[in-house]
Motif scaffolding. Structure first.
Motif, PDB file in Angstrom:
ATOM      1  N   MET A   1       0.837  -1.192   0.000  1.00 42.99           N
ATOM      2  CA  MET A   1       0.000   0.000   0.000  1.00 42.99           C
ATOM      3  C   MET A   1       0.886   1.262   0.000  1.00 42.99           C
ATOM      4  SD  MET A   1      -3.340   0.287   2.448  1.00 42.99           S
ATOM      5  CE  MET A   1      -2.835   1.559   3.591  1.00 42.99           C
ATOM      6  N   THR A   2       0.592   2.221  -0.848  1.00 46.23           N
ATOM      7  CA  THR A   2       1.408   3.450  -0.838  1.00 46.23           C
ATOM      8  C   THR A   2       0.781   4.492   0.090  1.00 46.23           C
ATOM      9  OG1 THR A   2       0.187   4.177  -2.768  1.00 46.23           O
ATOM     10  CG2 THR A   2       2.359   3.234  -3.186  1.00 46.23           C
ATOM     11  N   ALA A   3       1.647   5.212   0.796  1.00 46.52           N
ATOM     12  CA  ALA A   3       1.148   6.238   1.712  1.00 46.52           C
ATOM     13  C   ALA A   3       0.634   7.416   0.886  1.00 46.52           C
ATOM     14  CB  ALA A   3       2.274   6.688   2.623  1.00 46.52           C
ATOM     15  N   THR A   4      -0.524   7.970   1.254  1.00 46.29           N
ATOM     16  CA  THR A   4      -1.015   9.144   0.525  1.00 46.29           C
ATOM     17  C   THR A   4      -0.356  10.397   1.095  1.00 46.29           C
ATOM     18  OG1 THR A   4      -2.883   9.180   2.010  1.00 46.29           O
ATOM     19  CG2 THR A   4      -3.276   8.232  -0.165  1.00 46.29           C
ATOM     20  N   THR A   5      -0.093  11.360   0.210  1.00 42.76           N
ATOM     21  CA  THR A   5       0.554  12.588   0.653  1.00 42.76           C
ATOM     22  C   THR A   5      -0.524  13.620   0.949  1.00 42.76           C
ATOM     23  OG1 THR A   5       2.196  12.045  -0.980  1.00 42.76           O
ATOM     24  CG2 THR A   5       2.375  14.216  -0.003  1.00 42.76           C
ATOM     25  N   ASN A   6      -0.381  14.295   2.065  1.00 42.87           N
ATOM     26  CA  ASN A   6      -1.268  15.419   2.388  1.00 42.87           C
ATOM     27  C   ASN A   6      -0.589  16.677   1.832  1.00 42.87           C
ATOM     28  OD1 ASN A   6      -2.426  17.642   3.607  1.00 42.87           O
ATOM     29  ND2 ASN A   6      -2.793  16.597   5.560  1.00 42.87           N
ATOM     30  N   PRO A   7      -1.169  17.295   0.770  1.00 42.17           N
ATOM     31  CA  PRO A   7      -0.490  18.434   0.131  1.00 42.17           C
ATOM     32  C   PRO A   7      -0.305  19.618   1.075  1.00 42.17           C
ATOM     33  CG  PRO A   7      -2.679  18.078  -0.844  1.00 42.17           C
ATOM     34  CD  PRO A   7      -2.451  16.964   0.132  1.00 42.17           C
ATOM     35  N   ASN A   8      -1.223  19.790   2.022  1.00 43.87           N
ATOM     36  CA  ASN A   8      -1.148  20.871   3.007  1.00 43.87           C
ATOM     37  C   ASN A   8       0.093  20.674   3.896  1.00 43.87           C
ATOM     38  OD1 ASN A   8      -3.112  21.585   5.964  1.00 43.87           O
ATOM     39  ND2 ASN A   8      -2.136  23.065   4.649  1.00 43.87           N
ATOM     40  N   LYS A   9       0.314  19.432   4.322  1.00 46.70           N
ATOM     41  CA  LYS A   9       1.488  19.100   5.154  1.00 46.70           C
ATOM     42  C   LYS A   9       2.776  19.233   4.335  1.00 46.70           C
ATOM     43  CE  LYS A   9       3.037  14.954   7.730  1.00 46.70           C
ATOM     44  NZ  LYS A   9       3.588  15.516   8.964  1.00 46.70           N
ATOM     45  N   ALA A  10       2.734  18.709   3.112  1.00 47.83           N
ATOM     46  CA  ALA A  10       3.927  18.738   2.250  1.00 47.83           C
ATOM     47  C   ALA A  10       4.357  20.183   1.970  1.00 47.83           C
ATOM     48  CB  ALA A  10       3.636  18.006   0.940  1.00 47.83           C
ATOM     49  N   LEU A  11       3.376  21.070   1.784  1.00 42.91           N
ATOM     50  CA  LEU A  11       3.685  22.475   1.484  1.00 42.91           C
ATOM     51  C   LEU A  11       4.495  23.115   2.613  1.00 42.91           C
ATOM     52  CD1 LEU A  11       3.168  25.093  -0.219  1.00 42.91           C
ATOM     53  CD2 LEU A  11       1.114  25.425   1.165  1.00 42.91           C
ATOM     54  N   TRP A  12       4.094  22.818   3.859  1.00 41.12           N
ATOM     55  CA  TRP A  12       4.733  23.501   4.994  1.00 41.12           C
ATOM     56  C   TRP A  12       5.981  22.784   5.488  1.00 41.12           C
ATOM     57  CZ3 TRP A  12       3.820  28.380   5.556  1.00 41.12           C
ATOM     58  CH2 TRP A  12       2.643  28.879   4.992  1.00 41.12           C
ATOM     59  N   GLU A  13       6.131  21.510   5.097  1.00 36.18           N
ATOM     60  CA  GLU A  13       7.379  20.808   5.452  1.00 36.18           C
ATOM     61  C   GLU A  13       8.469  21.093   4.422  1.00 36.18           C
ATOM     62  OE1 GLU A  13       6.245  16.703   6.091  1.00 36.18           O
ATOM     63  OE2 GLU A  13       5.659  17.130   8.169  1.00 36.18           O
ATOM     64  N   LYS A  14       8.048  21.714   3.316  1.00 35.18           N
ATOM     65  CA  LYS A  14       9.000  22.057   2.260  1.00 35.18           C
ATOM     66  C   LYS A  14       9.896  23.203   2.750  1.00 35.18           C
ATOM     67  CE  LYS A  14       8.733  22.789  -2.682  1.00 35.18           C
ATOM     68  NZ  LYS A  14       7.966  22.315  -3.809  1.00 35.18           N
ATOM     69  N   GLY A  15      11.130  23.231   2.322  1.00 39.09           N
ATOM     70  CA  GLY A  15      11.995  24.349   2.708  1.00 39.09           C
ATOM     71  C   GLY A  15      12.232  24.366   4.206  1.00 39.09           C
ATOM     72  N   ASP A  16      12.245  25.566   4.765  1.00 37.93           N
ATOM     73  CA  ASP A  16      12.481  25.704   6.211  1.00 37.93           C
ATOM     74  C   ASP A  16      11.841  27.007   6.670  1.00 37.93           C
ATOM     75  OD1 ASP A  16      13.323  25.831   8.781  1.00 37.93           O
ATOM     76  OD2 ASP A  16      15.473  25.828   8.333  1.00 37.93           O
ATOM     77  N   PHE A  17      10.561  26.904   7.092  1.00 32.63           N
ATOM     78  CA  PHE A  17       9.832  28.116   7.472  1.00 32.63           C
ATOM     79  C   PHE A  17      10.493  28.849   8.640  1.00 32.63           C
ATOM     80  CE2 PHE A  17       6.586  30.377   9.921  1.00 32.63           C
ATOM     81  CZ  PHE A  17       6.240  31.337   8.971  1.00 32.63           C
ATOM     82  N   THR A  18      11.332  28.163   9.424  1.00 33.26           N
ATOM     83  CA  THR A  18      11.961  28.837  10.577  1.00 33.26           C
ATOM     84  C   THR A  18      12.781  30.052  10.108  1.00 33.26           C
ATOM     85  OG1 THR A  18      13.992  27.511  10.594  1.00 33.26           O
ATOM     86  CG2 THR A  18      12.139  26.648  11.840  1.00 33.26           C
ATOM     87  N   GLU A  19      13.290  29.988   8.879  1.00 32.06           N
ATOM     88  CA  GLU A  19      14.103  31.103   8.351  1.00 32.06           C
ATOM     89  C   GLU A  19      13.253  32.355   8.115  1.00 32.06           C
ATOM     90  OE1 GLU A  19      17.401  31.279   7.680  1.00 32.06           O
ATOM     91  OE2 GLU A  19      17.866  29.217   8.300  1.00 32.06           O
ATOM     92  N   ILE A  20      11.979  32.157   7.780  1.00 34.86           N
ATOM     93  CA  ILE A  20      11.063  33.296   7.597  1.00 34.86           C
ATOM     94  C   ILE A  20      10.535  33.728   8.966  1.00 34.86           C
ATOM     95  CG2 ILE A  20       8.952  34.085   6.434  1.00 34.86           C
ATOM     96  CD1 ILE A  20      11.348  33.298   4.558  1.00 34.86           C
ATOM     97  N   ALA A  21      10.214  32.742   9.795  1.00 40.61           N
ATOM     98  CA  ALA A  21       9.697  33.048  11.144  1.00 40.61           C
ATOM     99  C   ALA A  21      10.668  33.942  11.907  1.00 40.61           C
ATOM    100  CB  ALA A  21       9.451  31.744  11.904  1.00 40.61           C
ATOM    101  N   ALA A  22      11.959  33.750  11.656  1.00 43.39           N
ATOM    102  CA  ALA A  22      12.970  34.563  12.357  1.00 43.39           C
ATOM    103  C   ALA A  22      12.786  36.056  12.087  1.00 43.39           C
ATOM    104  CB  ALA A  22      14.373  34.124  11.920  1.00 43.39           C
ATOM    105  N   THR A  23      12.156  36.406  10.978  1.00 48.65           N
ATOM    106  CA  THR A  23      11.949  37.828  10.647  1.00 48.65           C
ATOM    107  C   THR A  23      10.656  38.373  11.276  1.00 48.65           C
ATOM    108  OG1 THR A  23      10.661  37.516   8.595  1.00 48.65           O
ATOM    109  CG2 THR A  23      13.071  37.410   8.397  1.00 48.65           C
ATOM    110  N   MET A  24       9.887  37.476  11.916  1.00 49.24           N
ATOM    111  CA  MET A  24       8.556  37.864  12.424  1.00 49.24           C
ATOM    112  C   MET A  24       8.481  37.861  13.952  1.00 49.24           C
ATOM    113  SD  MET A  24       6.594  35.432   9.654  1.00 49.24           S
ATOM    114  CE  MET A  24       4.889  35.894   9.919  1.00 49.24           C
ATOM    115  N   ARG A  25       9.624  37.627  14.621  1.00 45.37           N
ATOM    116  CA  ARG A  25       9.603  37.437  16.086  1.00 45.37           C
ATOM    117  C   ARG A  25       9.126  38.678  16.840  1.00 45.37           C
ATOM    118  NH1 ARG A  25      10.110  32.099  15.347  1.00 45.37           N
ATOM    119  NH2 ARG A  25      12.230  31.330  15.226  1.00 45.37           N
ATOM    120  N   GLU A  26       9.587  39.870  16.410  1.00 42.18           N
ATOM    121  CA  GLU A  26       9.239  41.074  17.182  1.00 42.18           C
ATOM    122  C   GLU A  26       7.728  41.324  17.154  1.00 42.18           C
ATOM    123  OE1 GLU A  26      12.050  43.939  15.473  1.00 42.18           O
ATOM    124  OE2 GLU A  26      13.455  42.286  15.750  1.00 42.18           O
TER     125      GLU A  26
END
Ligand SMILES: C[S@@+](CC[C@H](N)C(=O)[O-])C[C@H]1O[C@@H](n2cnc3c(N)ncnc32)[C@H](O)[C@@H]1O
Length: 272
Positions: A1-26
């Motif tokens: 059986m192949t695992a189905t991909t959740n596109p919503n999860k895949a979108l946010w696991e892509k890249g590294d959002f922490t790098e953008i979040a670092a600009t939003m801390r203040e």
């Protein structure tokens, strides 16, 4: 059986959002300062990323659970909590469309800053947020506003012009930035309209580099922008997309020698 991909999860696991979040801390800290957090308050931070708002909530003494669909961001959040010695903050993987891991009426405050707006099924999300909130307690959301002239709405607009049309039935996340939609979704979840209020506020993206370097950070680390560049590459549009984003970021920069770009959002408060 192949695992189905959740596109919503895949979108946010892509890249590294922490790098953008670092600009939003203040702005995250400033927003949390307005939430009237008290010692021991049980807070759910939904779509929490690596804790831009969850960390300051815990630093003010709340007992905070961060829930996010992206496992890399949950891991990054837990690493930040440990590094900061915050034993009253933990992060768990979960989906805003189905919070069945959480009990009914278990939180004094539910916060979702540019988080739950990205989940599909907005009516289901509103219902879940209401279900887990204690009667008499609050939900506070921050939602980007469609067609706004400021940064985020314009990034989305430019990106969309280089991307294929969304699939049939797709509900845009920025519909959460329209008051009528917010009211419709929460009243459908059983909240009287007079307990829902909306106001415009501003977040700032702050970065020590130039506006063009911030564009590069979005292109390299931010899932939605990465997808737009991939779509643009399929028809030779990458340079055009880069140029339009650089023009936008440079025009909207208010920083002197560094980057500071304001972006309007809709702050939603719901009293359960
Ligand atoms: C723009 S980021 C904001 C993160 C954080 N609230 C902040 O202010 O930095 C959007 C977040 O929502 C999360 N997210 C998207 N869809 C979700 C869903 N269905 N359930 C839970 N989290 C979700 C993403 O993984 C991401 O961390």
């Amino acid at each position: 059986m192949t695992a189905t991909t959740n596109p919503n999860k895949a979108l946010w696991e892509k890249g590294d959002f922490t790098e953008i979040a670092a600009t939003m801390r203040e702005s995250g800290e400033a927003l949390v300062d307005t939430l009237a957090i008290t010692e021991g308050m049980r807070v759910l931070d939904l779509g929490c990323g690596d804790g831009t708002t969850a960390v300051p909530e815990a630093q003010l003494g709340a007992d905070v659970l961060g829930v996010d669909i992206a496992s890399n961001l949950v891991a990054a959040g837990n690493a930040r909590a440990e590094e900061l010695g915050l034993t009253n903050l933990r992060f768990e993987e979960g989906d805003a469309t189905d919070l069945s891991l959480l009990d009914d009426e278990s939180f004094d405050l539910v916060v979702s800053i540019f988080g739950a707006m990205f989940a599909p099924n907005p009516f289901g999300v509103a219902k879940e947020m209401i279900r887990v909130t204690k009667p008499g307690c609050r939900i506070v959301m921050g939602n980007w506003i469609p067609n706004d002239p400021t940064l985020v709405a314009q990034i989305l607009k430019i990106s969309a012009s280089y991307s294929p049309p969304p699939p049939e039935g797709f509900v845009s996340p920025v519909t959460w930035g329209v008051e009528e939609n917010v009211v419709e979704r929460f009243t459908a979840a059983g909240v009287p309209e007079e307990r829902i209020s909306c106001e415009r506020e501003t977040y700032n993206f702050n970065s020590p580099g130039s506006p063009s370097e911030l564009v590069t950070a979005f292109r390299t680390y931010y899932g939605p922008t990465m997808n737009a560049f991939e779509a643009a590459a399929s028809n030779g549009g990458e340079d055009g997309l880069q140029a339009e984003l650089e023009k936008l970021f440079n025009e909207q920069n208010t920083g002197n020698g560094a980057t500071s770009i304001p972006a309007s959002f809709l702050r939603v408060t719901v009293q359960r």
